[in-house]
Motif scaffolding. Structure first.
Motif: not given
Lengths: 393, 393
Positions: A21, A29, A32, B24-25, B28-29, B32, B106
């Protein structure tokens, strides 16, 4: 049909454990971030779409689709790719945004597997679509970005094979005369079964000149000088147009300084039937399967009532990680084991360390059955037990 | 059943456009990252699982499951939650890793919707599971981490309602005598239909003392001093044990310094039937639906042959974003529009800027139909057109 064991997963379904993972996530990341640097905006679409719309437009073989029925009797599919959903999006929610439109995605796609052959039925794809730009610059940008993002994440030994759907079509139809016969040959090419292709060509009732032209197609792989050979094989307009597009594409790739990564492969035939122009696949030296692929699809968007040329690529994250290998960059974790009366100290210590950016596990001693075994999992352990200060490590 | 329009999505399915995606991202990051700081390791499991294993263990109502058949006649489900898949994982691939085990996820989960009521059929959940630790410290850690991660992403006005499945069960069974009658009352509580609860209690053939005890249950919401009232309502061991656990939990939450975020709600009844102990829901002041929920489930893992106590939480990312609001932090994008003869300059300029971390769109002028309209989308435009240097903005 026997009841599955409690631990079993459906065919082709996989778990991702922490080490993998982390490796995937790091690559995800970075990749992206590169797409963003090139001005691509990320979107998400649903896992389920209507079969009649996106399912059919996706052009994945029916037997590879996961299908289900909703309460109203409509057939739904788990999205088999992202190109068709993005076409739907571009034609609906984004219909007022002017083209060229640059969109990125990072999502799982689904292809039903029928045997335990090890092929995944669900895999993560990161990709882009560049919609509304018909120029070779657009084709080149997509390839350049694919190369840039693969380099960014540390892939070094790879090549992009570039072909053209129009060229193969033109040559095959020119020689064998109809779609059905062309499809048989296309199938061999798609499966990269060149022995089968040769045998089939021999069995056809064609002149030896035409048979030879078909066999010569197999030689059209190498550097871009092969374009000259390719010109001699086709006489019709569609074929010449395709080669002209590839020449222009090469020119732009040269401006990007990336022709070293590129080779010509006019045998390239893609899985998805919606491609109309230049297509490509990326190969890492150490893997047999293409890591990424893409190409131009100028007719898909009109199915969603927003006619527009388009091109894009998708990278398979699992294969990319395989090609790069898992770098053993494990996060350092500190474990604080505490007894009841030292709980508050332990919590404070953990909070301090976390604020400093360190990963800390806080563990109540009475929650651990076997402390020796548990503590083996951590190199850095702090005991907050009993009256006195920090325990020894 | 009519054929869906090309743009239509299945009921409850949503697209996420760029602006919302970025919001959202970011959340999210950050979230996490917080889970990682607390030593939780991320994993992934498949979207599809066997109905007979994970589907049944998930304890989601059958009518809310998306089901399909594989080629062998086994029923598959789109995972309705992550707790059951993680239990499967903990009992199989991770069976040799010693507990306590801290896992994070996630992922999207799926719940079929039967009407256009606006409830999503697919939503992203970020969460953790802490497996193998039966202490109140574990329950508190999960709640503390949930609070920490919500604060981390900028949520300020929220409260955690904490209840106990064992207490409600003990009280209801003690008074109404059997599961069926208890379930009817539980249903009202789950739906937070207190009017219905009251009416139903009145209709029961019970002594007025018992009716009163049932109605008093509804008062057991507030600060933790309500625990004293709660003690007076139950006489049996299970009920007392539950309250004792809540007292211990409160004590640990106090050590974390987070009791201001917490209130007691002994009416709390959860959607998932696998919960066995303390349960909780997080509410933002500006939203009616809980943003996050979780609790203790000590019996789920034994269904997968690895008996172990466990607790965890899941946060709904869509609701969290809604509660926080989209901060208009748009990425600044530079657009370079170039003509053919300036292509190379344009590419070099773009590459320089990207290396400096700037997002740059590189656009061939001949790929744009309406330059005026296209350029309206960008504040920072550089034209590389014609012989001379940089164009004016």
């Amino acid at each position: 049909m026997s009841k599955p064991f409690m631990f079993e997963k459906p065919i082709g379904m996989r778990d991702t454990l922490p080490q993998l993972y982390e490796a995937k996530n790091q690559i995800r990341q970075e990749m992206k971030a590169e797409l963003k640097l090139w001005g691509y905006q990320s979107i998400e679409t649903p896992t389920l779409e209507y079969y009649e719309t996106v399912g059919v437009a996706s052009a994945i073989l029916d037997q590879q689709l996961f299908k289900l029925l909703d309460q109203r009797g409509n057939t739904l599919v788990l999205r088999p790719d992202m190109t068709a959903p993005i076409a739907r999006l571009a034609a609906s929610s984004l219909k007022d945004v002017s083209v060229p439109l640059r969109l990125a995605y990072d999502t799982n796609v689904f292809r039903a597997q029928h045997d335990e052959g090890g092929r995944p039925a669900e895999f993560e794809q990161i990709g882009i679509e560049l919609i509304g730009d018909e120029t070779s610059s657009a084709d080149a940008e997509v390839i350049a970005l694919m190369i840039a993002s693969m380099k960014k994440v540390g892939l070094t030994h790879f090549k992009i094979a570039i072909g053209h759907v129009g060229y193969v079509n033109a040559l095959l139809i020119d020689i064998v005369g109809n779609e059905e016969r062309a499809n048989t040959l296309r199938r061999f090419l798609y499966e990269k079964n060149y022995v089968g292709f040769r045998q089939h060509v021999k069995s056809l009732s064609l002149s030896s000149i035409d048979k030879n032209r078909l066999l010569q197609l197999l030689n059209l792989r190498g550097d871009f000088s092969k374009l000259e050979e390719a010109k001699e094989l086709v006489s019709n307009g569609e074929g010449k147009k395709a080669l002209c597009e590839l020449e222009k594409l090469w020119e732009v790739l040269d401006c990007y300084g990336i022709t070293d990564f590129v080779k010509l492969d006019l045998n390239l035939v893609m899985h998805m039937s919606y491609y109309t122009g230049p297509v490509f696949e990326a190969y890492s030296d150490n893997l047999g399967t293409p890591i990424a692929s893409g190409g131009r699809y100028d007719e898909l968007l009109q199915k969603f009532n927003r006619p527009a040329p388009a091109t894009g690529f998708g990278i398979r994250l699992d294969l990319l990680v395989q090609a790069i290998g898992i770098k053993a960059k494990q996060t350092q974790v500190t474990c604080i084991i505490y007894s009841n009366e030292r709980r508050k100290d332990a919590i404070e210590l953990a909070q301090q360390k976390r604020q400093a950016g360190l990963s800390v596990i806080l563990q109540d001693l009475s929650g651990v059955k076997d402390v020796d075994q548990f503590s083996q999992g951590y190199e850095d352990i702090i005991y907050c037990i009993g009256k006195n200060g920090k325990g020894d490590n």
